[in-house]
Design an enzyme around this catalytic site. Structure first.
Site, PDB file in Angstrom:
ATOM      1  N   GLY A   5       0.731  -1.345  -0.002  1.00 22.88           N
ATOM      2  CA  GLY A   5       0.067  -0.010   0.028  1.00 22.88           C
ATOM      3  C   GLY A   5       0.889   1.171   0.035  1.00 22.88           C
ATOM      4  N   GLY A  65       4.213   0.625   2.192  1.00 27.13           N
ATOM      5  CA  GLY A  65       4.763  -0.602   1.475  1.00 27.13           C
ATOM      6  C   GLY A  65       5.272  -0.154   0.023  1.00 27.13           C
ATOM      7  N   ASN A 119       2.085  -0.946  12.873  1.00 27.20           N
ATOM      8  CA  ASN A 119       1.906  -0.147  14.086  1.00 27.20           C
ATOM      9  C   ASN A 119       1.665  -0.659  15.237  1.00 27.20           C
ATOM     10  OD1 ASN A 119       2.553   2.621  13.024  1.00 27.20           O
ATOM     11  ND2 ASN A 119       0.437   2.744  12.311  1.00 27.20           N
ATOM     12  N   LYS A 144       6.405   5.795  19.592  1.00 24.79           N
ATOM     13  CA  LYS A 144       5.469   6.102  18.583  1.00 24.79           C
ATOM     14  C   LYS A 144       4.110   5.582  19.202  1.00 24.79           C
ATOM     15  CE  LYS A 144       4.239   5.471  13.837  1.00 24.79           C
ATOM     16  NZ  LYS A 144       4.199   4.784  12.708  1.00 24.79           N
ATOM     17  N   ASN A 167      -0.044   6.860  19.460  1.00 26.42           N
ATOM     18  CA  ASN A 167      -0.990   6.153  18.873  1.00 26.42           C
ATOM     19  C   ASN A 167      -2.076   5.559  19.986  1.00 26.42           C
ATOM     20  OD1 ASN A 167      -0.264   6.428  16.144  1.00 26.42           O
ATOM     21  ND2 ASN A 167       1.022   4.671  16.272  1.00 26.42           N
ATOM     22  N   SER A 218      -4.791   8.120  11.653  1.00 26.31           N
ATOM     23  CA  SER A 218      -5.263   6.698  10.980  1.00 26.31           C
ATOM     24  C   SER A 218      -6.325   6.117  11.374  1.00 26.31           C
ATOM     25  CB  SER A 218      -4.057   5.837  10.897  1.00 26.31           C
ATOM     26  OG  SER A 218      -3.835   5.250  12.433  1.00 26.31           O
TER      27      SER A 218
END
Length: 324
Positions: free
Chosen positions: A9, A12, A102, A204, A208, A273
């Site tokens: 995607g 990637g 993630n 990170k 998130n 996201s």
């Protein structure tokens, strides 16, 4: 070096073009219109006003691509268990599995030592499917920082960032992780190898864990969440709980919670996201980003009341929207 990007995607695809630029033999696992466009026209990257197109071997069936030196998994975390068995068609004895995913990785307690060594996380690896099928000895950690989008099938737009931090679960600087780092750097990426990859994962994850579910529940951007005193307080409480869990596992946080929040605010009017997935009717990464920290809290005996509360609400939001 033979490298397969499993999930070509936005991220990637960006990786695939960079590694092809470095001279690697790159193949892609993709599907649908994106796969059809890559086969017909190649994979195109739009970056810094430049347009770069590469012709790569691409398939929906990994068995068609042959054994690889590295398999870089660039799927959403919840999508991986279902394809783990298919992924093994890409393996030879020395193949690594690079988790550019993630959240808390399924291999978290491999090579860590201590009482929890070998513990499997049900929230991110139900039934231990990935642990048993892929094998933790193959895993290399990867923390993804760039922002990219699929402009149209076969076309990736790079928006920001070029760093993919790598690290062995054991902390060793092995030949395989150094070779991959060198290839990524040859393709124009930053790819430092860190001895404490879990520390990077948590910095990170910290954001998130908090901003993603709050944004899904409120529809707010990062900037709005951070500037509103009430949502900022909720995010901060979740992050403090998360930090306590991480530190109970030996994690060292290089910055404090308020600097981390300030960094998120500086990103501006960005939709997380999880909010983007909710708006598009796609499955949200609730388990990898939030439920995993709750599970780690229970393993370490750390209370996570704010995380528990927000997790319960975002799960229900996901269910009512058909996204969980």
């Amino acid at each position: 070096m033979r490298v397969c990007i499993y999930g070509a995607g936005a991220i990637g695809g960006f990786l695939g073009v960079a590694l092809a630029r470095a001279g690697c033999e790159v193949s892609l696992v993709a599907r649908g219109p994106h796969l059809a466009a890559i086969r017909e026209n190649g994979l195109t990257l739009l970056q810094d006003g430049q347009r770069e197109t590469v012709r790569l071997n691409a398939s929906e069936d990994p068995a068609e691509l042959g054994p690889q030196d590295h398999v870089i998994v660039a799927l959403k975390a919840h999508s991986v268990p279902a394809v783990a068995e298919k992924m093994t068609a890409l393996f030879h004895d020395g193949t690594s599995v690079v988790t550019a995913v993630n959240g808390v990785p399924w291999w978290y307690f491999h090579g860590l030592g201590g009482d929890l060594e070998g513990t499997r996380l049900e929230s991110v690896d139900p039934g231990g499917v990935q642990w048993d099928t892929l094998g933790p000895e193959r895993a290399i950690g990867c923390v993804v920082y760039p922002a990219c989008e699929i402009e149209e099938p076969g076309v990736i737009t790079h928006q920001d960032g070029d760093r993919f931090t790598l690290g062995e679960p054991s902390g060793e600087k092995t030949e395989r992780v150094q070779a991959l780092s060198e290839a990524m750097r040859a393709g124009g990426l930053k790819a430092p190898v860190r001895p404490r990859i879990r520390d990077e994962i948590w910095v990170k994850l910290w954001g998130n864990l908090s901003f993603n579910p709050i944004s899904a529940l409120t529809g707010a951007t990062l900037e709005q969440i951070c500037r509103d005193p009430e949502t900022r307080a909720v995010a901060r409480a979740m992050m403090v709980e998360g930090q306590t869990v991480g530190e109970a596992l030996g994690v060292k946080f290089a910055i404090d919670v308020d600097k981390r929040i300030a960094g998120a605010e500086a990103v501006g009017a960005h939709k997380t996201s999880m909010l983007q997935d909710l708006e598009r009717g796609r499955a949200m990464e609730i388990d990898a980003l939030v439920a995993s920290v709750q599970e780690l809290g229970r393993l370490t005996g750390v209370a996570t009341p704010t995380i528990d509360l927000v997790l319960g609400m975002v799960k229900m939001r996901g269910r009512t929207a058909g996204c969980y």
